[in-house]
Design an enzyme around this catalytic site. Structure first.
Site, PDB file in Angstrom:
ATOM      1  N   GLY A  27       0.792  -1.216   0.000  1.00  0.00           N
ATOM      2  CA  GLY A  27       0.000   0.000   0.000  1.00  0.00           C
ATOM      3  C   GLY A  27       0.827   1.269   0.000  1.00  0.00           C
ATOM      4  O   GLY A  27       2.041   1.247   0.219  1.00  0.00           O
ATOM      5  N   ASN A  28       0.150   2.368  -0.285  1.00  0.00           N
ATOM      6  CA  ASN A  28       0.774   3.684  -0.291  1.00  0.00           C
ATOM      7  C   ASN A  28      -0.310   4.743  -0.173  1.00  0.00           C
ATOM      8  O   ASN A  28      -1.446   4.532  -0.563  1.00  0.00           O
ATOM      9  CB  ASN A  28       1.630   3.907  -1.552  1.00  0.00           C
ATOM     10  CG  ASN A  28       1.093   3.170  -2.748  1.00  0.00           C
ATOM     11  OD1 ASN A  28       0.167   3.615  -3.386  1.00  0.00           O
ATOM     12  ND2 ASN A  28       1.670   2.011  -3.035  1.00  0.00           N
ATOM     13  N   GLY A  44       8.725   0.387   0.432  1.00  0.00           N
ATOM     14  CA  GLY A  44       9.288  -0.663   1.256  1.00  0.00           C
ATOM     15  C   GLY A  44       9.184  -0.478   2.750  1.00  0.00           C
ATOM     16  O   GLY A  44       9.967  -1.076   3.500  1.00  0.00           O
ATOM     17  N   GLU A  74       4.289   3.425  -6.908  1.00  0.00           N
ATOM     18  CA  GLU A  74       2.945   3.701  -7.426  1.00  0.00           C
ATOM     19  C   GLU A  74       2.676   5.195  -7.580  1.00  0.00           C
ATOM     20  O   GLU A  74       1.536   5.599  -7.788  1.00  0.00           O
ATOM     21  CB  GLU A  74       1.883   3.072  -6.511  1.00  0.00           C
ATOM     22  CG  GLU A  74       1.964   1.569  -6.380  1.00  0.00           C
ATOM     23  CD  GLU A  74       1.640   0.804  -7.657  1.00  0.00           C
ATOM     24  OE1 GLU A  74       1.463   1.431  -8.718  1.00  0.00           O
ATOM     25  OE2 GLU A  74       1.571  -0.420  -7.583  1.00  0.00           O
ATOM     26  N   HIS A  93      -4.038   3.792  -1.611  1.00  0.00           N
ATOM     27  CA  HIS A  93      -3.961   2.540  -2.372  1.00  0.00           C
ATOM     28  C   HIS A  93      -3.540   1.436  -1.410  1.00  0.00           C
ATOM     29  O   HIS A  93      -2.503   1.536  -0.764  1.00  0.00           O
ATOM     30  CB  HIS A  93      -2.947   2.652  -3.516  1.00  0.00           C
ATOM     31  CG  HIS A  93      -2.579   1.315  -4.102  1.00  0.00           C
ATOM     32  ND1 HIS A  93      -3.520   0.398  -4.497  1.00  0.00           N
ATOM     33  CD2 HIS A  93      -1.375   0.742  -4.324  1.00  0.00           C
ATOM     34  CE1 HIS A  93      -2.905  -0.680  -4.962  1.00  0.00           C
ATOM     35  NE2 HIS A  93      -1.607  -0.496  -4.847  1.00  0.00           N
ATOM     36  N   HIS A  95      -4.186  -3.110  -0.345  1.00  0.00           N
ATOM     37  CA  HIS A  95      -4.535  -4.447  -0.827  1.00  0.00           C
ATOM     38  C   HIS A  95      -5.463  -5.118   0.194  1.00  0.00           C
ATOM     39  O   HIS A  95      -5.119  -6.162   0.748  1.00  0.00           O
ATOM     40  CB  HIS A  95      -3.277  -5.288  -1.023  1.00  0.00           C
ATOM     41  CG  HIS A  95      -2.247  -4.659  -1.900  1.00  0.00           C
ATOM     42  ND1 HIS A  95      -0.943  -5.083  -1.929  1.00  0.00           N
ATOM     43  CD2 HIS A  95      -2.312  -3.636  -2.777  1.00  0.00           C
ATOM     44  CE1 HIS A  95      -0.250  -4.356  -2.779  1.00  0.00           C
ATOM     45  NE2 HIS A  95      -1.064  -3.458  -3.302  1.00  0.00           N
ATOM     46  N   HIS A 156      -4.722  -7.077  -7.871  1.00  0.00           N
ATOM     47  CA  HIS A 156      -3.766  -6.170  -7.239  1.00  0.00           C
ATOM     48  C   HIS A 156      -4.294  -5.585  -5.933  1.00  0.00           C
ATOM     49  O   HIS A 156      -3.719  -5.821  -4.879  1.00  0.00           O
ATOM     50  CB  HIS A 156      -3.414  -5.054  -8.227  1.00  0.00           C
ATOM     51  CG  HIS A 156      -2.347  -4.135  -7.764  1.00  0.00           C
ATOM     52  ND1 HIS A 156      -1.607  -3.370  -8.629  1.00  0.00           N
ATOM     53  CD2 HIS A 156      -1.894  -3.807  -6.534  1.00  0.00           C
ATOM     54  CE1 HIS A 156      -0.738  -2.636  -7.952  1.00  0.00           C
ATOM     55  NE2 HIS A 156      -0.902  -2.886  -6.663  1.00  0.00           N
TER      56      HIS A 156
END
Length: 195
Positions: A27-28, A44, A74, A93, A95, A156
């Site tokens: 995620g971000n 990371g 991303e 964003h 998952h 994704h």
């Protein structure tokens, strides 16, 4: 530089982690703070443990202006949202398990099972698969940004965005809750659609 805004972004990252909307380093999250700068999570790093000083300041090309580390790969996905929807100031964003299950099955979230779908989330789309961090992924998502507030990314994860960080966060939380409720109801029987 943008200490208060970085602190708020780190807090949202911890919320996402606590609500199990992200795990490990996935995620971000980003926030547009001016016409020149975007705050974004570093690549990371576990979102549950980020501090304000870990959040990066970049320009609109993704170049680091302040902070150590590399911006999330991303970044193009975030930038396309800001380009297509100038009123948007935050992008999430992740998952999340249940929403990603829909995306992996190549299915969109139905809009007519729960009232929250339309009231709190708005329209959701399913973007075709493209490799993570690629321009192709940003281009696939860009097809839906203007008409939707949430996008499932096939095989994704999910993308939500809003007028501020909490708006984008709430949309992700609601998206996952809707996806989970629909999946669980299908285990019980056939969900009834709202007429």
């Amino acid at each position: 530089m943008y200490e208060k805004e970085r602190q708020e972004l780190a807090q949202v990252c911890r919320l996402l982690y606590d609500r199990q909307l992200v795990s490990a380093c996935d995620g971000n999250v980003s926030r547009k703070v001016s016409g020149e700068h975007i705050l974004i999570t570093p690549s990371g790093r576990n979102k549950g443990f980020l501090q304000a000083e870990d959040i990066l300041v970049t320009d609109f090309s993704g170049n680091s202006v302040n902070g150590a580390g590399k911006a999330s790969k991303e970044f193009p996905l975030h930038r396309v949202v800001y380009e297509k929807r100038p009123e948007i100031t935050a992008v999430v964003h992740t998952h999340p398990v249940y929403a990603t299950a829909f995306a992996m099955a190549g299915k969109n979230i139905p809009e007519d099972y729960l009232i929250e779908s339309r009231v709190m989330l708005g329209k959701c789309a399913l973007a075709k698969y493209a490799p993570p961090g690629t321009r192709q992924l940003a281009e696939e998502a860009a097809l839906y940004v203007e008409e939707c507030n949430a996008i499932l990314l096939q095989n994704h994860g999910a993308l939500t965005y809003g007028r501020d960080l909490m708006d984008a966060y709430h949309k992700m939380e609601v998206l996952e809750c809707i996806a989970k409720t629909i999946i669980m109801s299908r285990l019980v029987g056939d969900p009834v659609r709202i007429p």
